[in-house]
Design an enzyme around this catalytic site. Structure first.
Site, PDB file in Angstrom:
ATOM      1  CD  GLU A   1      -2.894  -1.205   2.291  1.00 25.59           C
ATOM      2  OE1 GLU A   1      -2.340  -1.553   3.362  1.00 25.59           O
ATOM      3  OE2 GLU A   1      -4.105  -0.946   2.202  1.00 25.59           O
TER       4      GLU A   1
ATOM      5  CD  GLU B   1      -3.535  -6.041   3.638  1.00 24.11           C
ATOM      6  OE1 GLU B   1      -3.650  -6.771   2.629  1.00 24.11           O
ATOM      7  OE2 GLU B   1      -2.901  -4.982   3.629  1.00 24.11           O
TER       8      GLU B   1
HETATM    9  N1  3HC Z   1       4.043  -8.156  11.523  1.00 21.88           N
HETATM   10  C1  3HC Z   1       4.738  -8.644  12.573  1.00 21.88           C
HETATM   11  N2  3HC Z   1       5.492  -9.754  12.518  1.00 21.88           N
HETATM   12  C2  3HC Z   1       5.560 -10.390  11.329  1.00 21.88           C
HETATM   13  C3  3HC Z   1       4.875  -9.939  10.187  1.00 21.88           C
HETATM   14  C4  3HC Z   1       4.093  -8.754  10.311  1.00 21.88           C
HETATM   15  N3  3HC Z   1       3.412  -8.252   9.273  1.00 21.88           N
HETATM   16  N4  3HC Z   1       5.129 -10.785   9.162  1.00 21.88           N
HETATM   17  C5  3HC Z   1       5.956 -11.711   9.652  1.00 21.88           C
HETATM   18  N5  3HC Z   1       6.217 -11.485  10.953  1.00 21.88           N
HETATM   19  C6  3HC Z   1       7.109 -12.251  11.837  1.00 21.88           C
HETATM   20  C7  3HC Z   1       6.640 -13.678  12.038  1.00 21.88           C
HETATM   21  O1  3HC Z   1       5.722 -13.769  13.091  1.00 21.88           O
HETATM   22  C8  3HC Z   1       7.939 -14.371  12.349  1.00 21.88           C
HETATM   23  O2  3HC Z   1       8.249 -14.087  13.690  1.00 21.88           O
HETATM   24  P1  3HC Z   1       9.036 -15.159  14.604  1.00 21.88           P
HETATM   25  O3  3HC Z   1      10.347 -15.363  13.936  1.00 21.88           O
HETATM   26  O4  3HC Z   1       9.088 -14.529  15.926  1.00 21.88           O
HETATM   27  O5  3HC Z   1       8.186 -16.400  14.565  1.00 21.88           O
HETATM   28  C9  3HC Z   1       8.967 -13.634  11.491  1.00 21.88           C
HETATM   29  O6  3HC Z   1       8.352 -12.382  11.175  1.00 21.88           O
HETATM   30  C10 3HC Z   1       9.310 -14.336  10.203  1.00 21.88           C
HETATM   31  O7  3HC Z   1       8.102 -14.656   9.523  1.00 21.88           O
HETATM   32  P2  3HC Z   1       7.904 -16.039   8.764  1.00 21.88           P
HETATM   33  O8  3HC Z   1       8.331 -17.147   9.637  1.00 21.88           O
HETATM   34  O9  3HC Z   1       6.522 -16.050   8.235  1.00 21.88           O
HETATM   35  O10 3HC Z   1       8.983 -15.878   7.589  1.00 21.88           O
HETATM   36  P3  3HC Z   1       8.874 -16.345   6.081  1.00 21.88           P
HETATM   37  O11 3HC Z   1      10.156 -15.943   5.480  1.00 21.88           O
HETATM   38  O12 3HC Z   1       8.441 -17.763   6.001  1.00 21.88           O
HETATM   39  O13 3HC Z   1       7.700 -15.487   5.434  1.00 21.88           O
HETATM   40  C11 3HC Z   1       6.432 -13.477   4.925  1.00 21.88           C
HETATM   41  C12 3HC Z   1       7.806 -14.104   5.315  1.00 21.88           C
HETATM   42  C13 3HC Z   1       6.021 -13.984   3.532  1.00 21.88           C
HETATM   43  C14 3HC Z   1       6.595 -12.012   4.922  1.00 21.88           C
HETATM   44  C15 3HC Z   1       5.374 -13.934   5.949  1.00 21.88           C
HETATM   45  O14 3HC Z   1       5.871 -13.676   7.247  1.00 21.88           O
HETATM   46  C16 3HC Z   1       4.047 -13.235   5.827  1.00 21.88           C
HETATM   47  O15 3HC Z   1       3.236 -13.631   5.005  1.00 21.88           O
HETATM   48  N6  3HC Z   1       3.811 -12.215   6.689  1.00 21.88           N
HETATM   49  C17 3HC Z   1       2.539 -11.557   6.821  1.00 21.88           C
HETATM   50  C18 3HC Z   1       2.212 -10.673   5.673  1.00 21.88           C
HETATM   51  C19 3HC Z   1       0.915  -9.963   5.937  1.00 21.88           C
HETATM   52  O16 3HC Z   1      -0.089 -10.550   6.283  1.00 21.88           O
HETATM   53  N7  3HC Z   1       0.913  -8.647   5.751  1.00 21.88           N
HETATM   54  C20 3HC Z   1      -0.233  -7.841   5.964  1.00 21.88           C
HETATM   55  C21 3HC Z   1      -0.223  -7.303   7.364  1.00 21.88           C
HETATM   56  S1  3HC Z   1      -1.705  -6.451   7.778  1.00 21.88           S
HETATM   57  C22 3HC Z   1      -1.543  -4.936   7.039  1.00 21.88           C
HETATM   58  O17 3HC Z   1      -0.569  -4.664   6.400  1.00 21.88           O
HETATM   59  C23 3HC Z   1      -2.657  -3.980   7.288  1.00 21.88           C
HETATM   60  C24 3HC Z   1      -2.633  -2.813   6.372  1.00 21.88           C
HETATM   61  O18 3HC Z   1      -3.434  -3.072   5.250  1.00 21.88           O
HETATM   62  C25 3HC Z   1      -3.159  -1.593   7.040  1.00 21.88           C
END
Ligand code: 3HC
Length: 690
Positions: free
Chosen positions: A102, A122
Site C-alpha cells: 500500500e 490481509e
Molecule cells: N508483523 C509482525 N510480525 C511479522 C509480520 C508482520 N506483518 N510478518 C511476519 N512477521 C514475523 C513472524 O511472526 C515471524 O516471527 P518469529 O520469527 O518470531 O516467529 C517472522 O516475522 C518471520 O516470519 P515467517 O516465519 O513467516 O517468515 P517467512 O520468510 O516464512 O515469510 C512473509 C515471510 C512472507 C513475509 C510472511 O511472514 C508473511 O506472510 N507475513 C505476513 C504478511 C501480511 O499478512 N501482511 C499484511 C499485514 S496487515 C496490514 O498490512 C494492514 C494494512 O493493510 C493496514
C-alpha cells in the site's frame, strides 16, 4: 533507526530496516515520515527512493493491532508523498505485502527485482487492505483483478505484477542502482508524476453486477468471516464514489474487520503456525540433516500419498512393498491421482511427469541403503513394523532418519527394533497425505534434537505444517478426537441424532460433521481397532456401543452405501433405522432420551476437546496450547476463523470452560476429570493458556 536516510548525489534513499521482515511498525512510519519530509525540503534532492533489503516491507506490524494509534499512522504518510513535487519510487526486493505494498501504491512509481513478490494478503488474517489498498489498487489495475488479489490474499511474482501493471519496471540485478537511475531520469524529465488517487480510467465502467455476483457465489465460503464481504463493499465503493468518500469508507470497514472475532482468531492462527515449527532446545546450532532421497515403505493409500507429497517437492522417492503386484497397484493409484490433478488443472502435465519420474520402486530393501530418510507406512501392527525396522537397521546408511507413520502404536516400542533410536521418529501424516497439510512429528524417548529438526525442515520443504507431539496414545490429534467422538456418541444416547450433531458442528464451521466424516473414512477400521482394544478398556467407564452396533449390521459408511446415514451416491440421507437403533440402545442402557439443544452439543464437544487438550499440554505431549489448535485446524477441519479449540476456550473464558468441565464431571463421571492445568489457570483468574 528503521528507515536510514542516505543520498546518492541528488537522489534521497530511504532504506527501511526492521528485521526479520521489515514490518511497518510505528517507529518505521515515523522514520519514513521524517525522511520524506527531509528529502522534500532539501533543494539539492530531486527524487526519492524507498528500498528495503532483502525484504521490502511485509506489511503493517501485526503485533501492533489493538494498541492505541500513534502519529503518524500509515495514512498520514500519504498526503506528503502524493503531494510531493519530487517523484517517489518504491524499489521492491523480497516481499512487498499488505501495508508494504500500500505504501508502494502511494509512491509515484514502483520498480522491483525479478525475485520480488507483491500482494495484499490481509484477508488471511481477517483484515482488509485498510491503508488505501482497496481504493488505490483498483485505480491501478481495475476492480476485477484487484478483487482477485485481495480476496485470495495470494502473493504474486514481480513478473506477474509487471503484467498486471502493479509495478512499472522489473530489474534482474542491482535494484538500488537501477531505481536511482530511473528516479533521476524521471525527475529530470520534469512535469507531474502519476498519483493513483487521481486516476479513474481503470474503474470507470466497472460492471455493477460484479459485486452482487461475487457476494452470491461466495456466501457459503465466507460464512463466519467479515473481511471478504467488506473488501467487496470497499471495491464497490471505490468504483462508484469519489476517492475521498471511498477512502473514508475503507477506514471504517477496516475498523469493523479489526473488531471482528474472526480477525482475532486468524491472527492467533498466524502466530500459532509460526510457533508450531519451533522446538524447545533446537537453536541455530542444531542443523537439520539434508534430505534429498527418501524411501517409503508400503504402497497403499498412505504410502502412495506420502510418496506423492515428497516427489511434488522434488525429492527422489523409492517405494517398497512385499510384492511387485502391490507396488504396481500402488503405482497405478499414484498415476491415476496425478492424472486427476492434471485434468482438474491443479497440476501441469509436465509437473506430473517430473514427479512420476522421481518415484521408483523396488521390493528389495537394499535399494533404500543410501536414502536420507525412510518413512514406514505399512499395516498398523507392532510385529510388522518392528520386522520392517529391523531390516532397515541392517541396510540404511549412518545418519539416515527412521520414521514411522503410525497413528496408534507406541513409537518407543517400535524403536526397540533398531540400534540407533536417536534417529527414530514418528511422522504422522493425514490421509490423503498428498493433500492434507498436517505432519504430526512424534518424539520418542531417545529421538535426538537433530532428528526432530530434520523432520521439521522436511515438513516445511514438502509444504506441510509440522507440529511436535509426544508419544502418548493417539498423540495430540487422535487423542483429542477420541474425546470429541466419545461425547458425540453419548449425546446420541441422550437424545441427539447424527444429523443434528453434524449440522450443529457444521453451523459452528466444521466442513463436515463427525458422523459424515466417519462414514466417509469407513467405520470398519475403527471397529477393528476397538475390538482389539476391548481387552485393555477400563470397564468401569461409560462406553457407547452404537458404533459397534452399526458395524454389526454391515454398515461401514459410504463404501457400503450405509453407515450413520443412508447414501444416495455420496449424498447422506438421515435414516430412521439408525434412529430406531439409537432409541433401542438408549433404552437398553436405561437412558431416557430428551431433546438436546444445538448449542449444548457444540459446547459439550468442544469442552471435551479442550479438557483433553489441556491434559496433553500439561503432561508435556504438546509443547504449547496453540499447537493443539494447529493440529485441529490442519488435520481435522476445525474452522480456522474460530482459531482452534484452545483459542475457543480462551474466548469463552477459561473460568467458564472450567465450570462446564466440573458440571459435566459431576453429571457424567471420571471421563470428565478436570484437567489440572485448566483448574489451575481458571482459579488463578488467567485469561490465556500462556
Ligand atoms: N508483523 C509482525 N510480525 C511479522 C509480520 C508482520 N506483518 N510478518 C511476519 N512477521 C514475523 C513472524 O511472526 C515471524 O516471527 P518469529 O520469527 O518470531 O516467529 C517472522 O516475522 C518471520 O516470519 P515467517 O516465519 O513467516 O517468515 P517467512 O520468510 O516464512 O515469510 C512473509 C515471510 C512472507 C513475509 C510472511 O511472514 C508473511 O506472510 N507475513 C505476513 C504478511 C501480511 O499478512 N501482511 C499484511 C499485514 S496487515 C496490514 O498490512 C494492514 C494494512 O493493510 C493496514
Amino acid at each position: 533507526m528503521t528507515a536510514r536516510y542516505t543520498q546518492d548525489k541528488d537522489i534521497a534513499i530511504l532504506t527501511v530496516y526492521n528485521p526479520p521482515v521489515n514490518a511497518l511498525s510505528a517507529a518505521m512510519r515515523r522514520d519514513l515520515f521524517n525522511g520524506i519530509a527531509r528529502a522534500i525540503a532539501d533543494p539539492d534532492i530531486i527524487g526519492i527512493v524507498i528500498i528495503g533489503d532483502p525484504v521490502f516491507i511485509a506489511g503493517a506490524d501485526i503485533r501492533e493491532f489493538g494498541k492505541p494509534a500513534t502519529f503518524p499512522g500509515l495514512r498520514d504518510l500519504y498526503p506528503p508523498m502524493e503531494g510531493s513535487p519530487k517523484p517517489i519510487f518504491a524499489a521492491i526486493s523480497g516481499a512487498a505485502l499488505g501495508g508494504g505494498y500500500e505504501l508502494c501504491l502511494a509512491c509515484h512509481y514502483r520498480v522491483a527485482l525479478a525475485s520480488g513478490r507483491v500482494g495484499l494478503p490481509e484477508v488471511n488474517i481477517g483484515l482488509l487492505p485498510g491503508g488505501g489498498g482497496t481504493t488505490r489498487l483498483p485505480r491501478l489495475i481495475g476492480a476485477q483483478p484487484a478483487l482477485d488479489l485481495m480476496l485470495s490474499g495470494k502473493h504474486i511474482s514481480a513478473t506477474q505484477a509487471l503484467a498486471l501493471g502493479m509495478v512499472d519496471k522489473v530489474f534482474s540485478e542491482d535494484l538500488l542502482g537501477a531505481a536511482t537511475m530511473f528516479a533521476r531520469e524521471r525527475a529530470n524529465a520534469g512535469g507531474t508524476h502519476p498519483v493513483l488517487r487521481d486516476r479513474i480510467d481503470k474503474i470507470a465502467g466497472t460492471d455493477p453486477d460484479l459485486f452482487s455476483n461475487l457476494r452470491k457465489q461466495n456466501a457459503a465460503k465466507w460464512r463466519g468471516l467479515t473481511a471478504p464481504g467488506k473488501i467487496l463493499d470497499c471495491v464497490e465503493a471505490t468504483s462508484t464514489m469519489p476517492f475521498d468518500q471511498a477512502y473514508a469508507f475503507e477506514a471504517e470497514a477496516f475498523d469493523d474487520c479489526l473488531a471482528s472475532p474472526a480477525r482475532k482468531a486468524l491472527i492467533h492462527v498466524f502466530f500459532a503456525e509460526r510457533q508450531a515449527a519451533k522446538i524447545e532446545g533446537v537453536g541455530p546450532d542444531i542443523k537439520p540433516r539434508k534430505i534429498s532421497k527418501a524411501g517409503v515403505i508400503g504402497a497403499g493409500t498412505m504410502g502412495g500419498g506420502i510418496a506423492m507429497a515428497l516427489a511434488n517437492a522434488g525429492l527422489t522417492v523409492i517405494q517398497t512393498d512385499v510384492s511387485d503386484e502391490a507396488l504396481e497397484r500402488g503405482r497405478n493409484i499414484i498415476e491415476a491421482n496425478y492424472a486427476t490433478s492434471v485434468s482438474r488443472g491443479s497440476m501441469t502435465k509436465q509437473a506430473m511427469e517430473v514427479a512420476l519420474g522421481l518415484i521408483s520402486s523396488d521390493t528389495d530393501y537394499a535399494a533404500l541403503a543410501d536414502c536420507d530418510i525412510v518413512i514406514e507406512a505399512a499395516f498398523e501392527d507392532m510385529d510388522v513394523k518392528q520386522t520392517i525396522f529391523r531390516k532397515l537397521d541392517d541396510v540404511l546408511k549412518p545418519g539416515a532418519v527412521f520414521a514411522t507413520n503410525t497413528s496408534t502404536l507406541d513409537i518407543d516400542k517400535i524403536a526397540t527394533a533398531i540400534t540407533r533410536p536417536q534417529d527414530f521418529v514418528g511422522t504422522h501424516f493425514f490421509s490423503p497425505a498428498n493433500v492434507m497439510r498436517l505432519q504430526e512429528n512424534v518424539r520418542g524417548a531417545a529421538t535426538s534434537l537433530e532428528t526432530l529438526a530434520t523432520v521439521t525442515a522436511l515438513a516445511k520443504k514438502i509444504g506441510k505444517m509440522p507440529v511436535l507431539a509426544g508419544n502418548c496414545d493417539g498423540f495430540i490429534g487422535n487423542r483429542i478426537l477420541a474425546a470429541y467422538g466419545r461425547e458425540a456418541d453419548f449425546l446420541l444416547e441422550e437424545g441427539a441424532t447424527p444429523w443434528q450433531i453434524d449440522d450443529a458442528l457444521m453451523a459452528f464451521g466444521f466442513p463436515m460433521g463427525i458422523y459424515r466424516m466417519r462414514d466417509m473414512s469407513g467405520l470398519d477400521v475403527g471397529w477393528r481397532i476397538r475390538k482389539y482394544r476391548e481387552q485393555f478398556r477400563d470397564k468401569s467407564t461409560r462406553y457407547s456401543p452404537i458404533a459397534d452396533k452399526i458395524c454389526e449390521l454391515g454398515r461401514f459408511g459410504q463404501k457400503t452405501k450405509a453407515g450413520y446415514y443412508r447414501y444416495d451416491g455420496r449424498t447422506p440421507i438421515p435414516d430412521p433405522e439408525i434412529e430406531t437403533l439409537i432409541n433401542q440402545t438408549a433404552a437398553d442402557l436405561g437412558i431416557e432420551r430428551v431433546a438436546v439443544a444445538d448449542d449444548e452439543i457444540v459446547t459439550r464437544i468442544l469442552t471435551a476437546m479442550v479438557n483433553e487438550g489441556a491434559k496433553i499440554v500439561d503432561e508435556g505431549f504438546a509443547q504449547r496450547a496453540s499447537d493443539v489448535d494447529i493440529v485441529f485446524i490442519y488435520g481435522y477441519g476445525f474452522p480456522r476463523y474460530q482459531g482452534g479449540p484452545m483459542f475457543w476456550a480462551e474466548q469463552r473464558g477459561l473460568k467458564t470452560v472450567c465450570a462446564d468441565v466440573e458440571r459435566y464431571f459431576a453429571a457424567y463421571g471420571k471421563l470428565w476429570e478436570p484437567a489440572p492445568l485448566l483448574v489451575r489457570l481458571a482459579s488463578s483468574g488467567a485469561t490465556s493458556w500462556s
